[in-house]
Scaffold this motif. Sequence first.
Motif: not given
Length: 991
Positions: A325-327, A886-887, A917-921, A933-937
Motif C-alpha cells: 500500500n502507498h500509505g 520510511l521503514i 511508512v512500512i513498520m514492523v510491530t 492501510d495494509q496489514i501484512i501478517i
Amino acid sequence: MMNRGSEWRRWEPHIHTPGTVLNNQFGAVDPWAAYLAALEQVTPKIEAIGVTDYYVTDNYEEVLRQRAAGHLPDVELIFPNIEVRLDVTARSGFVNLHLIVSPEDPNHIDEIRRILTRLRFTAHNDSFDCTRQELIRLGKLADPSISDDHTALAHGATQVKVNFDQLRKVFKESDWAKKNILIAVAGGADDGTSGLRQAADATIRQEIEKFAHIIFASSAAQREFWLGLRSVSVDELRKRYDGCKPCLHGSDAHDLSKVGQPADNRYCWIKGSLTFDALRQACIDPGSRAHIGQEPPSHAMPSQVISQVEIDNALWAATPSIPLNHGLVAIVGARGSGKTALADVIAAGCDAITEAGWNADEDISPSFLVRAQTLIGNAKVTLTWGGGSSITRALDGSDSNEPLAYPRARYLSQQFVEELCSSKGASDGLIREIERVIFEAHTEEQREGSMNFAELLESKTMRFRLSRQREAEAIASISERIAEELEKEGLVAALTTQVAQKKGLVDGYNADLSKLVLKGTQAQATRHAQLSQAAQVLTANIQNLSNQRRTFLTMQDEVKSMRATKAPEMLREVKTRYPLSRLDAGQWSEFLLDYKGDVDKALAGYIVWADQQIANTQGVPPPLGDPNVSLIAAGENLATVKLATLRAEMARLEKFISADKIVREQYAALSLRIAQESAALKTLEARLLDAQLAATRRKALQTEREAAYGRVFDAIVSEQQVLEALYAPLMTRLASSTGTLRKLGFSVSRVVDADKWGEFAEEELIDRRKAGPFSGRGSLVGLANSQLKPAWETGTSAQVQAAMTQFIATYWKALVAHAPYAPMQKQELRDWSRQFAQWLFRTDHITIRYEIAYDSVDIRRLSPGTRGIVLLLLYLALDDADDRPLIIDQPEENLDPKSVFDELVSLFVAAKSKRQVIMVTHNANLVINTDADQIIIADAGPHPSGGLPSITYIAGGLEEAHIRKAVCDILEGGEDAFRERARRLRVRLER
C-alpha cells in the motif's frame, strides 16, 4: 488473501434509478440502458453503489439483475439505501433518514422488509407499515381516484411519516439490524437536521444525529464539525453524539443528467476494500477513511512508493510476490515469524542497509539478512515503484553500497535505533540526525551552497568566530602593553632618584673641573665648557641618527620577510578560511598583502640620508695650524659647527688651561666624563618623563582593552543569533504545532564555566596562603559565579563590560596583594602581571551551545525510550524534505503502551499522508489506532537444520474480517489500547 489493503475508491452511496418511487425523471421509454451506460462511463469510475429508494428494494434488485447480465463491470459492491421520512419537520419538508443495508447476508432483502413491517404509521383510522403493499393501500385510501399501483405507491410514500422514537426502538431491538444496517441522516437544511433551527428542536436534532452513524452532507464546514475540528471537540462529540461521524455524499440523481455527477464534483471517497465492512470502518475512523472532494486525499508521490516486492531464487519465501500500500503498512506476526525478514528484504532492495549494517556481527545482529547471510544463496529482490521503475538487488549484500548507490528509503532498523538511543547516552548519531533535519528545513537559498548542517553552521558563524579570535588576540597584545606601562609606572620613584643622583654627579664633576683651571685661563675654561655642551648635543644627534639607520636596516629585513614569507602565508590562511569565495588564482592575487608605497626605495633613501646626516654632523677634522689661533670664530654659532671642529678646538684650549701635562689629561678626562654623564642624565630624564606619562597611556589602553572585550561579546552574541536563525524555520513550525510536536524544543545559549575561569587563577596565579579575601579555596570561584557569570551568560556586550569594570575596580588591589611573589622580586612580578591580565580578560570559558529538549528535558538526559520518541518525531513529523519510504523495525521498543498511544499514534497518522511508512510491530496501538492501510501478517514454518524456515505472508486491510481476526490474535497492548482495539475491531469484551 493478498491485496494492498485499504485504498481510496469512489463510492456513490445515494443514487436513485429509473422507476424510483418519487420524482422519477428518467423517462418512460427504456431508461435503463442509458442509465447503466452513464454509470459505466462516469469518471472517476464508481466502484460501489448505494441504490436508493423510498421504503422499497425493487430497483436495488433490478440493479443486481443488470450486473448479473454483464453491466457495471467496475462496480464490485452494490447495497440498498432505504430512504424514509421522519415525522420531524425540516425547513422545507421532513427530515430524511437512510437505512444503509449490508448485502453480506444472503437474506438481507427479506430481513430489511421484516424491519420495515415493524415501522407503522396511523392514518384513516387504520395502521400501515412501510412495505410496498401497505404503502399502495395507504395511497389509494388517501386518494380514492388512484387506481394504478405504482402511482398509489408514490402517493402513499409521500403520506407516511416514520416516528423517530419508533424507528430507534425497532433498530435497538433487532440484533440483525444492529449488525447489518448503518443509519444515515441528511445534514442539509431543506430535508436534514440543519433545518431544525428552533430552540425547541435542539433536543430532537441532537437525538437524531446521535442515533445516526453517517451524515449525508458535502460541505467542508459539516465535515470539519463532525471530525471535531470546529466549535465542538472530539471529546464533546463523544459525549453528545456518540463520537465523530463520516460525511458521505452522492449525486441523489433523479434524472439521467445527474447520474454520478454530484454538484461541484463533490465525489464520495471511501478508503478500504470494496466491502460493506469498509463503510463500517469509515464510521470508526471517519477522518482517515471518508472524504468528499474531486480527488481522494493526497499521499506519497507515486515515484516514491514501493508498489510491489518480488523475491526470487528463495525457497524460504513461500509468498514471493507481495503488493504494498502507498500509505502505512504494518508487518505483524508472532516472534520469529519473518517480520524483520520482510523489512530487511525491502530495505536491501532500496540500498537502505548501511555498510555497517551488512558487516554487523551475525551472532548479535537483529537483522534477518545478516544472520542468514550464509544461507541466502542467490536470492534477489526486485522492487517495483509506483512510477513504473524497478530495481533488483542481491539479498546477500554483494551488490550493496556501490559508489553511485543512493538509499531510496530510510531504514530505521533495530540496530540503528539502538545505536542512536542507547542507554549509554545520546550518541553523536542522534545529534547528527537532528541537525540533518534542521538543515533540510532550510530552502536551497538559505543553505548558501552548504552540503550539511556542519558546513552551514561553519559558513554562518565563521565571521564571528574569527572576529572573536582577532579580538582575543588584540586583548592579549593590549594586556602585554598595559603590563609594560604598569612596569614603567612602578619605575617613576626609582627614576626620579636616579635623575637627582645623576644631576648631583654631574654637578660634582663640574666643580672638580673648575678646580683644575689655572688663574688667567678662566676664559679658556669657560669657552671649553661651551664647546663641550655643543659637542654633547651633536654626539646625541649622531647617536640618534645611528639608531635610525639601524632601524631602517631592520625594516628592510622585515619588508623582505613579509614579501617572501608572511604575506604568502597570510594569503594561504585566508584562502583556507574562505573556501566558498570561489575566487580564482588571479582574483586571490589581489589579496596578497603588499606595501602601499615604494618602501624599498624609501628605506634605501632613508639609509643614505642617515649616513649623510652623520657625516655632515661629524665633519672633517681641521688641519693643524697656529695653536694660539682659535679654530672657531668668537661670534660663530656653535650649533652650526661640526663635531670634529668642536673637538679639535676643545683639545687646543685644554693645553692653555694648565701647563701641567697630568692636569691637562685630568681635565680632558673629566670633561669627557661630564659629557658622558650628561648624556646619561638626558636619557634618564627621558625615561622618567616616559614613566610619568605611562599612567595616562595605561588608562587609554585599559579603555581600549575593555572595548575589545566588549567586541568579543558582540561576536559571541552574533554567533548566538546566527544559531537561533538556523533553528528559526523549525522553531516556527513547532510553535504552531499541537500535541507531541510541541514537546520538542531547541534553544541556543551561552554556556559559562565560571568555575574553570576562577579555578585557573586560584591554582596558577594567586597565593591563597596570604591573608585576604582570596585566602580560601573557592573564594574567587564564588565571586566569579555571583558577579560575572550572570552577565557572561545573558548580558549584552555593554553589560559584560560594566560587570568586568566593576569587578576590577572592587577586587584588583586584593588580587594583586595575593600575588605569589614578594615586592623585591621585580622580574617575577612583571611576568606574573602579564599572565594575570591575560587571564582576567580571557573568554575561552564561554561557549555557544544549542540544546535539543523534549518536554523541557535535554536530549542528553532522556531515557532510551524517550530518545526513541524524539527519533521518530524527527522522521515522522519534521523530516519534510525526505519523501522516501520510511521503514521502521519495532518503533515501540523500550516504550510502554501508554507512551505509544499518547506520543506515536498521531505521528504515524500524519506521516502516512506524506510518505509510505512500512513498520514492523508487535503493538496493537500502532496497527489499529493508526488505522494502518495494509496489514501484512507473517508466519514461519519449522526451522530446518542448516536451512531457513518457510515464510508465508498474507495481506489486507482492517476492514477484512480475516485480517481483523489475525490482528486480534497476534497483537498485544495495555488495557486502554485493548479496549480501543476492541471497539475498532468490533469485538465484545468479556469481563
